[in-house]
Design an enzyme around this catalytic site. Structure first.
Site, PDB file in Angstrom:
ATOM      1  N   SER A   1       0.704  -1.224  -0.033  1.00 15.52           N
ATOM      2  CA  SER A   1       0.061   0.000   0.066  1.00 15.52           C
ATOM      3  C   SER A   1       0.797   1.194   0.010  1.00 15.52           C
ATOM      4  O   SER A   1       1.865   1.326  -0.863  1.00 15.52           O
ATOM      5  CB  SER A   1      -1.096  -0.173   1.106  1.00 15.52           C
TER       6      SER A   1
ATOM      7  N   ASP B   1      -8.786  -6.003  -5.029  1.00 19.12           N
ATOM      8  CA  ASP B   1      -8.538  -4.858  -4.365  1.00 19.12           C
ATOM      9  C   ASP B   1      -8.845  -3.465  -4.947  1.00 19.12           C
ATOM     10  O   ASP B   1      -8.642  -3.127  -6.293  1.00 19.12           O
ATOM     11  CB  ASP B   1      -6.855  -4.851  -4.257  1.00 19.12           C
TER      12      ASP B   1
ATOM     13  N   HIS C   1      -5.967  -6.813  -0.926  1.00 19.96           N
ATOM     14  CA  HIS C   1      -4.895  -5.803  -0.733  1.00 19.96           C
ATOM     15  C   HIS C   1      -3.517  -6.570  -0.238  1.00 19.96           C
ATOM     16  O   HIS C   1      -3.619  -7.217   0.778  1.00 19.96           O
ATOM     17  CB  HIS C   1      -5.269  -4.730   0.288  1.00 19.96           C
TER      18      HIS C   1
END
Length: 463
Positions: A140, A397, A422
């Site tokens: 991320s 995601d 994710h």
């Protein structure tokens, strides 16, 4: 789960420069930056160094949910370091005063990258690891930082695995409607359009109740601790509900997890079954949100303003000190003017424009955002002259389409994981893993091994 013994991380602190770029502001003052390290698998002096570029949270949270890195370290005999991002966890440059103005001003992407560059350089010297290639990993925002490390410090970092890194959308590139459109696509994946209509019907019922000021009914239906009394409270409720679906979409792993909260296996499927199984639409919506906010079942009521905090990131900032840090970053360099429109997504109309962001950030932090800064600093989509970066993204995601989905060269490799949520690929191996993530990890492992081999030759030749 994988039954191999878990690595024993040691928690340490590194005396880090507070301000890398202004010699007058803090002099050479330092703060204690936390990091975790294990040499359990390391071939001392020659094995690679796997360095996790910590993101917006406590570093233990990432270390305990990124088992692929230590599994790979066991294969490739690597030293593993997880570094905590400044202003998060226990790495607070000014202690409890870190989020005062102007102290919070040293929270920037550039300062964080310099922290990592200095830490890597000095730890290599201390550990006798000057000949050890460094590969950075991140998920991320941490994946974004890994990309930036390879771009900014290629003399220090030989390659980067950036998992679920939305480097384009957070640089102001793309459409504002994309994120919540993709959340809707993930959520609706389980029952096609049925869940969309159920949520929409519940939302319409909520809208029907609001103008009549029947706030008692809303309190009862959602088990709220306090009776709503204004549009502001209903707006907060809508934000809380949207955030619940966002988190379930992001964390739609095929097994139960304890990351960013506790989630059951396949939380999106659980949400679909909950929504479709309730006789009363509003009660069903409350129970669905409870998957996120009341996973233990201990809460007797929902407090709208403590379970969810509205901030400069419409996808959610979290809670506590970490949420303050992320809110500040979303007000300065990280651009997230994402909005739901109830046309391309299933959520209420909740705009978040550049003007709204500017007004909020000026009032909250005394800053005016600078749109386009990340794109200028870190290349935007003009990455073709970079090298040795893996961009992995999961099709489940909602952040995926904000990142790089197509390979840009033989060493700028995009890996798309058809059944991945994710940064699923950073998690440890699990019996429930889909074949797509097993294949992705193999590609990542082979590519990283090649980078290490190439970098080792360069180091040996003195290049």
């Amino acid at each position: 789960s994988n039954t191999d013994p878990k690595p024993q991380f040691k928690e340490k602190y590194f005396p880090q420069i507070m301000d890398h770029f202004n010699f007058n502001s803090m002099g050479n003052g330092t703060y204690e930056q936390r990091y975790l390290i294990t040499d359990e698998y390391w071939k001392k002096g020659s094995g690679p160094i796997f360095f996790y570029t910590g993101n917006e949270g406590d570093i233990w949270e990432f270390a305990l949910n990124s088992g692929f890195i230590t599994e790979l370290a066991a294969q490739q005999r690597a030293l593993v370091i997880f570094a905590e991002h400044r202003y998060y966890g226990k790495s607070l440059p000014f202690g409890q005063d870190s989020f005062n103005i102007p102290e919070v001003g040293l929270l920037t992407v550039e300062q964080a990258l310099a922290d990592y560059a200095i830490m890597i350089t000095e730890l290599k010297q201390q550990l006798g690891a000057s000949a050890c290639p460094v590969i950075v990993f991140g998920g991320s925002y941490g994946g974004m930082l890994s990309v930036y490390m390879r771009l900014r410090y290629p003399n220090i970092v030989a390659g980067a695995l950036a998992a679920s890194a939305p480097i384009l959308s957070t640089a102001g590139m793309g459409e504002s409607k994309q994120f919540f459109q993709d959340v809707t696509s993930v959520v609706c994946h389980c029952k096609s359009t049925v869940i969309f209509h159920h949520y929409s019907n519940a939302r319409r019922l909520l809208l029907h109740v609001c103008p009549t000021s029947d706030y008692g009914r809303i309190q009862s239906a959602f088990s709220l601790c306090k009776t709503p009394s204004s549009y502001k409270d209903i707006h907060q409720l809508n934000g809380l509900l949207r955030n619940a679906f966002t988190l379930m979409a992001m964390l739609d792993y095929p097994y139960s997890t304890h990351f960013m909260g506790s989630m059951p296996a396949n939380p999106v499927k659980v949400a679909c079954d909950t929504m479709l199984g309730g006789a009363d639409l509003l009660h069903a919506l409350k129970d669905t949100a409870g998957i996120v906010y009341n996973s233990t079942g201990d809460l007797t009521c929902f407090d709208l303003y403590t379970l969810y905090v509205e901030c400069a990131d419409p996808t959610g900032c979290g809670l506590g000190f970490n949420s303050l840090a992320w809110d500040y970053q979303a007000c300065t360099e990280i651009e997230m003017c994402y909005e739901s429109n109830n046309v391309s997504d299933m959520f209420p109309l909740m705009p978040f424009t550049e003007k709204q962001r500017e007004q909020y950030c000026s009032k909250r932090w005394g800053v005016i955002p600078r749109p386009g800064w990340l794109k200028t600093q870190f290349w935007g989509d003009a990455l073709s002259t970079a090298s040795n970066i893996i961009f992995s993204n999961g099709d489940l995601d909602p952040w995926a389409n904000g990142g790089v989905r197509k390979s840009l060269s033989s060493s700028l490799i995009a890996i798309n994981i058809s059944e991945g949520a994710h940064h699923l690929d950073l998690r440890e191996a699990n019996d429930a893993d889909p074949a797509s993530v097993i294949k992705a990890r193999k590609m990542e492992s082979d590519t990283i091994a090649q980078w290490v081999k190439m970098e080792r030759k360069c180091l040996q030749r003195g290049f």
